[in-house]
Write a protein that holds these residues in place. Structure first.
Motif, PDB file in Angstrom:
ATOM      1  N   VAL A 186       0.844  -1.193   0.000  1.00  0.00           N
ATOM      2  CA  VAL A 186       0.000   0.000   0.000  1.00  0.00           C
ATOM      3  C   VAL A 186       0.878   1.241   0.000  1.00  0.00           C
ATOM      4  O   VAL A 186       1.879   1.306   0.705  1.00  0.00           O
ATOM      5  CB  VAL A 186      -0.906  -0.013   1.248  1.00  0.00           C
ATOM      6  CG1 VAL A 186      -1.671   1.285   1.379  1.00  0.00           C
ATOM      7  CG2 VAL A 186      -1.866  -1.187   1.168  1.00  0.00           C
ATOM      8  N   LYS A 187       0.481   2.227  -0.798  1.00  0.00           N
ATOM      9  CA  LYS A 187       1.272   3.456  -0.832  1.00  0.00           C
ATOM     10  C   LYS A 187       0.349   4.659  -0.617  1.00  0.00           C
ATOM     11  O   LYS A 187      -0.865   4.557  -0.809  1.00  0.00           O
ATOM     12  CB  LYS A 187       2.017   3.585  -2.144  1.00  0.00           C
ATOM     13  CG  LYS A 187       1.128   3.835  -3.345  1.00  0.00           C
ATOM     14  CD  LYS A 187       1.949   4.247  -4.562  1.00  0.00           C
ATOM     15  CE  LYS A 187       1.045   4.761  -5.666  1.00  0.00           C
ATOM     16  NZ  LYS A 187       1.713   5.344  -6.781  1.00  0.00           N
ATOM     17  N   PRO A 188       0.933   5.803  -0.258  1.00  0.00           N
ATOM     18  CA  PRO A 188       0.095   6.985  -0.059  1.00  0.00           C
ATOM     19  C   PRO A 188      -0.615   7.367  -1.344  1.00  0.00           C
ATOM     20  O   PRO A 188      -0.101   7.166  -2.437  1.00  0.00           O
ATOM     21  CB  PRO A 188       1.098   8.074   0.347  1.00  0.00           C
ATOM     22  CG  PRO A 188       2.303   7.347   0.802  1.00  0.00           C
ATOM     23  CD  PRO A 188       2.345   6.057   0.032  1.00  0.00           C
ATOM     24  N   ASN A 189      -1.776   7.934  -1.183  1.00  0.00           N
ATOM     25  CA  ASN A 189      -2.561   8.371  -2.316  1.00  0.00           C
ATOM     26  C   ASN A 189      -1.943   9.624  -2.937  1.00  0.00           C
ATOM     27  O   ASN A 189      -1.502  10.509  -2.224  1.00  0.00           O
ATOM     28  CB  ASN A 189      -3.966   8.699  -1.785  1.00  0.00           C
ATOM     29  CG  ASN A 189      -4.987   8.777  -2.871  1.00  0.00           C
ATOM     30  OD1 ASN A 189      -4.648   8.890  -4.040  1.00  0.00           O
ATOM     31  ND2 ASN A 189      -6.238   8.709  -2.488  1.00  0.00           N
ATOM     32  N   ASP A 190      -1.921   9.686  -4.272  1.00  0.00           N
ATOM     33  CA  ASP A 190      -1.394  10.889  -4.928  1.00  0.00           C
ATOM     34  C   ASP A 190      -2.328  12.080  -4.725  1.00  0.00           C
ATOM     35  O   ASP A 190      -1.914  13.217  -4.761  1.00  0.00           O
ATOM     36  CB  ASP A 190      -1.242  10.654  -6.441  1.00  0.00           C
ATOM     37  CG  ASP A 190      -0.194   9.588  -6.717  1.00  0.00           C
ATOM     38  OD1 ASP A 190       0.704   9.434  -5.867  1.00  0.00           O
ATOM     39  OD2 ASP A 190      -0.295   8.901  -7.744  1.00  0.00           O
ATOM     40  N   ASN A 191      -3.601  11.763  -4.571  1.00  0.00           N
ATOM     41  CA  ASN A 191      -4.583  12.821  -4.399  1.00  0.00           C
ATOM     42  C   ASN A 191      -4.856  12.976  -2.893  1.00  0.00           C
ATOM     43  O   ASN A 191      -4.099  12.492  -2.066  1.00  0.00           O
ATOM     44  CB  ASN A 191      -5.860  12.433  -5.153  1.00  0.00           C
ATOM     45  CG  ASN A 191      -6.674  13.646  -5.530  1.00  0.00           C
ATOM     46  OD1 ASN A 191      -6.988  14.453  -4.666  1.00  0.00           O
ATOM     47  ND2 ASN A 191      -7.009  13.766  -6.797  1.00  0.00           N
ATOM     48  N   VAL A 192      -5.950  13.608  -2.566  1.00  0.00           N
ATOM     49  CA  VAL A 192      -6.287  13.753  -1.148  1.00  0.00           C
ATOM     50  C   VAL A 192      -6.655  12.386  -0.586  1.00  0.00           C
ATOM     51  O   VAL A 192      -7.562  11.731  -1.091  1.00  0.00           O
ATOM     52  CB  VAL A 192      -7.477  14.723  -0.978  1.00  0.00           C
ATOM     53  CG1 VAL A 192      -7.817  14.879   0.486  1.00  0.00           C
ATOM     54  CG2 VAL A 192      -7.132  16.068  -1.599  1.00  0.00           C
ATOM     55  N   ALA A 193      -5.948  11.952   0.414  1.00  0.00           N
ATOM     56  CA  ALA A 193      -6.173  10.615   0.948  1.00  0.00           C
ATOM     57  C   ALA A 193      -7.282  10.598   1.990  1.00  0.00           C
ATOM     58  O   ALA A 193      -8.108   9.684   2.030  1.00  0.00           O
ATOM     59  CB  ALA A 193      -4.878  10.081   1.556  1.00  0.00           C
TER      60      ALA A 193
END
Ligand SMILES: [Zn+2]
Length: 523
Positions: free
Chosen positions: A376-383
Motif C-alpha cells: 500500500v502506498k500513499p494516495n497521490d490525491n487527497v487521501a
C-alpha cells in the motif's frame, strides 16, 4: 467514490423483534432494542473506544479542514466554495446522522444549532442545493445526479437525527425533501437517463438507487407505506456491478435490506443475497476482506476504455475507500442479523479487521489508500476523504456496537470480539481481549460479569470459522464446551466478578486473492 465522496448510511430497526425461523437462526437474531439510541447498553472500551474517540475528536475539533458550521453547511448554502458542494447535503447530512447516532462530547448541542441553520436552506420545492437544475429526462445529467446523491444522504442524516431528537420540525423538512425526491423519480427512471449516465462513476445512476435507504427511513418516521412501494420500484434499476462505484452500489443493497426488514418480501432478500454471493466470489472482493473504490478494475473482459471511468475518477492504481469498507461491513452485519447465517458475520468481521480498521488514519479520518503489488502506498490525491469517508466510517461504529453482544431467546450472544462494556436487563459484562501470555497462533478474550441475577440467561460465545478450537476457562478452571450452531453455551447462576475466558487456536490458512482459503493440510 470518485476522487469524491458519496456515502451511505442506513438505520436499523430497533423497535421490534424479528424472528426468521429459529432453525435458520442458528447464529444470530437478536432482540431489538427499545427505539432509543442504537448503542444503548453497549459502550466501546479499550481499543475500540480509542478508535471511536479518534474519529469523534476529528469531527468535533480536528483541523485541516475544520468542521465549522459554515464549512459543514457549505453544501446546502453553496457558499463558501468547497470541494463537492454540488453534492448538496452529502457532507452535512452524513455529519448530522453520524453524530446523532453516536454522540460525543457536546455534539448534541452542536447538532441542534446546525440543524436550525440547515433548515433555512431548504428550497421551495423541498430540495437542497442548486435551485435551477431542471429534472426533465432530456436534461438530467451528472450535476442532477450529484444533487440527488447529496439530497439522499441528507434525508438519511435528517431522519437519523429525528430518530433521536423527535423534533417535529425536522420531520417536516425531511418529508418535504422526500416529496421532492419522489417527484423526480419518474423522470429519473427514464431508460434514456439510465443510458446517458453510464460511465459517470460517482455521479452515475447509483445516486438515484441509493435513495431506497432514505425512503425506508422516511416510512419508519411517518408510517406512510406508499414510500415502500416507491422504494421497491427503484430496485430493478440497480445496474450490475460491472464498472461501478462500490459505495453507491453497496448503499443501494443496504437500502434493499432495510426495505426487506419492512416488507418481509423474500424476493428482496434473495436479490441482496445473490448480489453479495456474486461479489465475494468475484475479483472485486479483495484480500482486505472488502472492496475497492470501484468494481471492475480486476475483472476479466474489461478493456482499457471500460476502465477509463475508474482511472478518471480513482486513479490508475487500485484504491480503496473508507465508505466502501463501511458499507461492506454494515451490509454483512445486516445480512447476518436478518438471516442468521454466520457466513455473513464472518465476512463482516474480516472486513472490520482487515479493511475498515486498516483504513482509519491516525488523524481519525477515513479515506483512500492506493494498493499496488508491492503493497500500500500513499494516495497521490487527497487521501483523507473528509467529505464522505470520515463521517461514513464513524457511522459504522454504532452498527459494530450493536452486533458485539446481543440478546436472543436462548441467551446472551457474544458474536464479535470487540472490547465493550455491555449492560442488559439482568446481566452486565466487560468484554476484553485476553491479557494472558498466549502461545503463537492463539488469541483470546475474557468476559467479566459486572451485573448478574440468579436467573441471568446463559451466555453463548461464537466460535468463529477462523478458530481451529476454542478452550474455555471459568474463573480460571477449564470447562468442556460443546459447539452448536457456531456458538458454545455456558449456563450457570452468574455472579458479579465471574470471569469466562476463551482462548482460540487460530486456523492457519493461505487465502488467495479471490478470498478462497486453503487449509493447512492443502498447502
Ligand atoms: Zn468516502
Amino acid at each position: 467514490m470518485k476522487d469524491t465522496q458519496q456515502a451511505g448510511v442506513q438505520g436499523y430497526r430497533l423497535d421490534r423483534r424479528r424472528f426468521v425461523g429459529s432453525a435458520l437462526m442458528a447464529g444470530a437474531l437478536t432482540r431489538a432494542g427499545s427505539g432509543g439510541p442504537p448503542v444503548r447498553g453497549c459502550q466501546p472500551a479499550g481499543l475500540l473506544a480509542r478508535r471511536v474517540k479518534l474519529t469523534a475528536d476529528r469531527l468535533l475539533s480536528g483541523q485541516i479542514p475544520s468542521f465549522t458550521p459554515e464549512f459543514v453547511l457549505a453544501d446546502v448554502a453553496l457558499i463558501p466554495e468547497r470541494r463537492f458542494n454540488e453534492y448538496s447535503g452529502d457532507l452535512s447530512g452524513r455529519y448530522l446522522g453520524a453524530l446523532a447516532l453516536l454522540p460525543a462530547d457536546d455534539s448534541a448541542e452542536r447538532l441542534r444549532s446546525l440543524v436550525a441553520q440547515l433548515i433555512g436552506h431548504q428550497r421551495s420545492d423541498g430540495r437542497f442545493g442548486q435551485q435551477d437544475l431542471v429534472f426533465k429526462a432530456d436534461q438530467i445529467g451528472p450535476r442532477h445526479m450529484a444533487l440527488l446523491w447529496g439530497n439522499g444522504r441528507l434525508l438519511v442524516g435528517l431522519l437519523e437525527y429525528y430518530e433521536q431528537s423527535r423534533d417535529q420540525k425536522v420531520l417536516d423538512v425531511a418529508s418535504r425533501l422526500g416529496r421532492f425526491l419522489l417527484g423526480v423519480r419518474r423522470e429519473c427512471s427514464d431508460p434514456a437517463v439510465l443510458k446517458k449516465l453510464e460511465g459517470q462513476g460517482a455521479s452515475g445512476y447509483i445516486c438515484f438507487t441509493q435513495l431506497i435507504e432514505s425512503l425506508v427511513l422516511l416510512k419508519r418516521a411517518t408510517g406512510d407505506k406508499a414510500l415502500l412501494e416507491a422504494a421497491s420500484s427503484i430496485i430493478p434499476l440497480l445496474q450490475p456491478r460491472g464498472i461501478q462505484h462500490a459505495h453507491g452500489y453497496l448503499s443501494t443493497l443496504r437500502g434493499i435490506m432495510m426495505l426487506y426488514d419492512e416488507t418481509g418480501d423474500a424476493k428482496q432478500l434473495a436479490f441482496v443475497e445473490d448480489a453479495f454471493a456474486r461479489l465475494v466470489e468475484s475479483p472485486d472482493y479483495t484480500e482486505f476482506g472488502s472492496v475497492l473504490e470501484y468494481f471492475g478494475l480486476r475483472s476479466a473482459g474489461q478493456g482499457a476504455s471500460d476502465r477509463s471511468t475508474i482511472v478518471q475518477n480513482s486513479g490508475k492504481d487500485p484504491r480503496d475507500e473508507g465508505c466502501g469498507h463501511a458499507d461492506f461491513l454494515r451490509l454483512g452485519l445486516q445480512l447476518w442479523r436478518q438471516t442468521g447465517k454466520l457466513q455473513y458475520l464472518e465476512r463482516a468481521e474480516s472486513c472490520l479487521w482487515n479493511g475498515f480498521y486498516f483504513n482509519q488514519f491516525p488523524s481519525g479520518d477515513f479515506g483512500h489508500h492506493v494498493c499496488t503489488e508491492p503493497g500500500v502506498k500513499p494516495n497521490d490525491n487527497v487521501a483523507r476523504a473528509w467529505w464522505c469517508c470520515t463521517m461514513h466510517g464513524y457511522r459504522a461504529f454504532p452498527d459494530i456496537l450493536q452486533s458485539v453482544v446481543t440478546e436472543a431467546e436462548e441467551g446472551i450472544r457474544i458474536s464479535l470480539f470487540e472490547e465493550v462494556d455491555w449492560t442488559g436487563e439482568t446481566l452486565g459484562l466487560k468484554l476484553r481481549r485476553s491479557s494472558r501470555q498466549l502461545q503463537p497462533l492463539h488469541w483470546g478474550v475474557s468476559l467479566e460479569m459486572t451485573r448478574a441475577a440468579s436467573d441471568s440467561p446463559p451466555i453463548l460465545v461464537r466460535v468463529p470459522a477462523w478458530a481451529e478450537r476454542a478452550d474455555f476457562l471459568l474463573n480460571g478452571q477449564p470447562i468442556t464446551m460443546e459447539i452448536r450452531d457456531g456458538y458454545s453455551k455456558v449456563q450457570r447462576a452468574w455472579a458479579v466478578g465471574d470471569r469466562l475466558e476463551v482462548v482460540f487456536r487460530c486456523r492457519l490458512a493461505l487465502q488467495l486473492a479471490d478470498g478462497t482459503r486453503l487449509a493447512q493440510r492443502e498447502l
